[in-house]
Design an enzyme around this catalytic site. Sequence first.
Site, PDB file in Angstrom:
ATOM      1  N   GLU A 199      10.274  16.123  15.500  1.00 28.60           N
ATOM      2  CA  GLU A 199      10.656  15.828  14.119  1.00 28.60           C
ATOM      3  C   GLU A 199       9.947  16.803  13.190  1.00 28.60           C
ATOM      4  O   GLU A 199       8.726  16.764  13.042  1.00 28.60           O
ATOM      5  CB  GLU A 199      10.307  14.388  13.752  1.00 28.60           C
ATOM      6  CG  GLU A 199      10.789  14.025  12.361  1.00 28.60           C
ATOM      7  CD  GLU A 199      10.517  12.577  11.986  1.00 28.60           C
ATOM      8  OE1 GLU A 199      11.352  11.982  11.302  1.00 28.60           O
ATOM      9  OE2 GLU A 199       9.450  12.051  12.387  1.00 28.60           O
TER      10      GLU A 199
ATOM     11  N   VAL B 130       1.493   7.051  13.933  1.00 32.11           N
ATOM     12  CA  VAL B 130       0.761   6.044  13.161  1.00 32.11           C
ATOM     13  C   VAL B 130       1.354   4.661  13.399  1.00 32.11           C
ATOM     14  O   VAL B 130       0.622   3.670  13.516  1.00 32.11           O
ATOM     15  CB  VAL B 130       0.773   6.393  11.663  1.00 32.11           C
ATOM     16  CG1 VAL B 130       0.086   5.307  10.844  1.00 32.11           C
ATOM     17  CG2 VAL B 130       0.085   7.732  11.429  1.00 32.11           C
TER      18      VAL B 130
ATOM     19  N   GLU C 272       9.667   1.217  10.994  1.00 32.15           N
ATOM     20  CA  GLU C 272      10.735   2.204  10.803  1.00 32.15           C
ATOM     21  C   GLU C 272      10.062   3.557  10.888  1.00 32.15           C
ATOM     22  O   GLU C 272       9.321   3.952   9.988  1.00 32.15           O
ATOM     23  CB  GLU C 272      11.427   1.976   9.456  1.00 32.15           C
ATOM     24  CG  GLU C 272      12.817   2.602   9.395  1.00 32.15           C
ATOM     25  CD  GLU C 272      12.778   4.015   8.857  1.00 32.15           C
ATOM     26  OE1 GLU C 272      12.773   4.946   9.705  1.00 32.15           O
ATOM     27  OE2 GLU C 272      12.740   4.193   7.636  1.00 32.15           O
TER      28      GLU C 272
ATOM     29  N   LYS D  77       0.860  -1.175   0.000  1.00 26.91           N
ATOM     30  CA  LYS D  77       0.000   0.000   0.000  1.00 26.91           C
ATOM     31  C   LYS D  77       0.903   1.233   0.000  1.00 26.91           C
ATOM     32  O   LYS D  77       1.437   1.629   1.029  1.00 26.91           O
ATOM     33  CB  LYS D  77      -0.902  -0.010   1.239  1.00 26.91           C
ATOM     34  CG  LYS D  77      -2.233   0.725   1.093  1.00 26.91           C
ATOM     35  CD  LYS D  77      -2.126   2.221   0.888  1.00 26.91           C
ATOM     36  CE  LYS D  77      -1.711   2.938   2.157  1.00 26.91           C
ATOM     37  NZ  LYS D  77      -1.635   4.446   1.920  1.00 26.91           N
TER      38      LYS D  77
ATOM     39  N   CYS E 163      13.620  10.501   7.662  1.00 26.37           N
ATOM     40  CA  CYS E 163      13.657  10.160   9.080  1.00 26.37           C
ATOM     41  C   CYS E 163      15.082  10.095   9.610  1.00 26.37           C
ATOM     42  O   CYS E 163      15.300  10.172  10.819  1.00 26.37           O
ATOM     43  CB  CYS E 163      12.924   8.840   9.328  1.00 26.37           C
ATOM     44  SG  CYS E 163      13.417   7.529   8.209  1.00 26.37           S
TER      45      CYS E 163
END
Length: 454
Positions: free
Chosen positions: A356, A212, A230, A155, A264
């Site tokens: 972040e 999430v 991750e 997805k 990230c």
Amino acid sequence: MTRTLEVVNPATEQRIATLPLAGETEMNAAIGRASTAATGWRDISPGDRAALLRRFADAVDGAIEELAALEVANAGHVIGNARCEAGNVRDVLEYYAGAPERHIGQQIPVPGGIDVTFHEPLGVVGIIVPWNFPMPIAGWGLAPALAAGNTVVMKPSELTPLTALRLAELALEAGIPEGVFEVVAGTGSEAGWRLVTHPAVRKICFTGSTAVGTRVMAGCAEQVKRVTLELGGKSANVVFADADLERAAAAAPGAVFDNAGQDCCARSRILVERRVLDEFLELLEPAVKRMVVDDPTAPASEMGPLISAAHRDRVAAYVDGAPVAFQGSAPGGAGFWFPPTVLAPIGLDAPAATEEIFGPVVAVVPFDDEADAVRIANATPYGLSGSIWTRDLGRALRMSRAIDTGALSVNSNSSVRYWTPFGGMKRSGLGRELGPDALHSFSDVKNVFISTED
């Protein structure tokens, strides 16, 4: 009424594709096809499965320019990076094409017989891919999952589905059987969540935000479903006074502004030993201002736009009212542009120093000694990546062991190589991708005892 997905070029704000928007029904159908294909795929001999993966890699290699152009248009990546990312998919497929014939078990000494272990495929693996690096992250999950004998339902982000859809076509062209690799373009809340909750899916690989990822992990826990996560990062780029300051300053912009900071692994905190802070900033400023932020199709462009207007507004909120030391430049007009930005001086508890940002914004923070650097570097819930700049080997080793992060570089800002493990500590993730050990996370160990007694 058919629902549609509008795909937009973030550099121009122009629509580049309209796709059917898949939901739970379409995801159920894709999982059903992958479940049906699973037995046939696992029964293909290791050598033949390896050959198919090599053919898949060859197909990707033949489509490097096409895939790169799609990524430039869909994700705003600069063309040089996009070519490397397409090449990474090819390389990861080639690397794991060597795995099926080497996915060996053990013979363990036992009394009264022999004991052997086998690595059995899990079945259907779900891979949820983010919008920031659609091609490489797709390959990181896809290649080892297929090599281990699993089928895959992917997805992609609804913002950047085009390269994943093309990879699925290339897999079929290479001879990968139908149903072995399915791609479903839908939203995370509907199609993605169905992938998490469907009982036929035995593992989820998720790359995305920590918020999430926490929900994905909880959804997998309800079915004791394996999961690799991750997630986010707030990595530190630690520069000591004895480092090659010119080299460290020249490398720092790429470490945080690459892909417009939508990474990230971005070293979004630069920790500098206090006695060389002014000198480092003097070296950093021209390096930041030299960054070419331009049309991502231009060969000289080093940084493209952010992914959307909403994300640009989110990034800008961290800069509004913050102490801006200096900025680079960015185009005006259409496109979701934001200039490379350096914040200093900034408090350790400021949002830009703790959260972040996922954009081209870096906070520069001074430290006094090794202990202070470790304290500041570890003062975050994240632990994904980071760098240490020093000429002192002992210090480099001490700092490498003391900083709580999954991937560190010394006198370098490189985080990811497909033949070495990658993943985070703390709230940056769970499990490891890439390298020789990733294959084991896509299989179960089965132990078999064979009696030799009459």
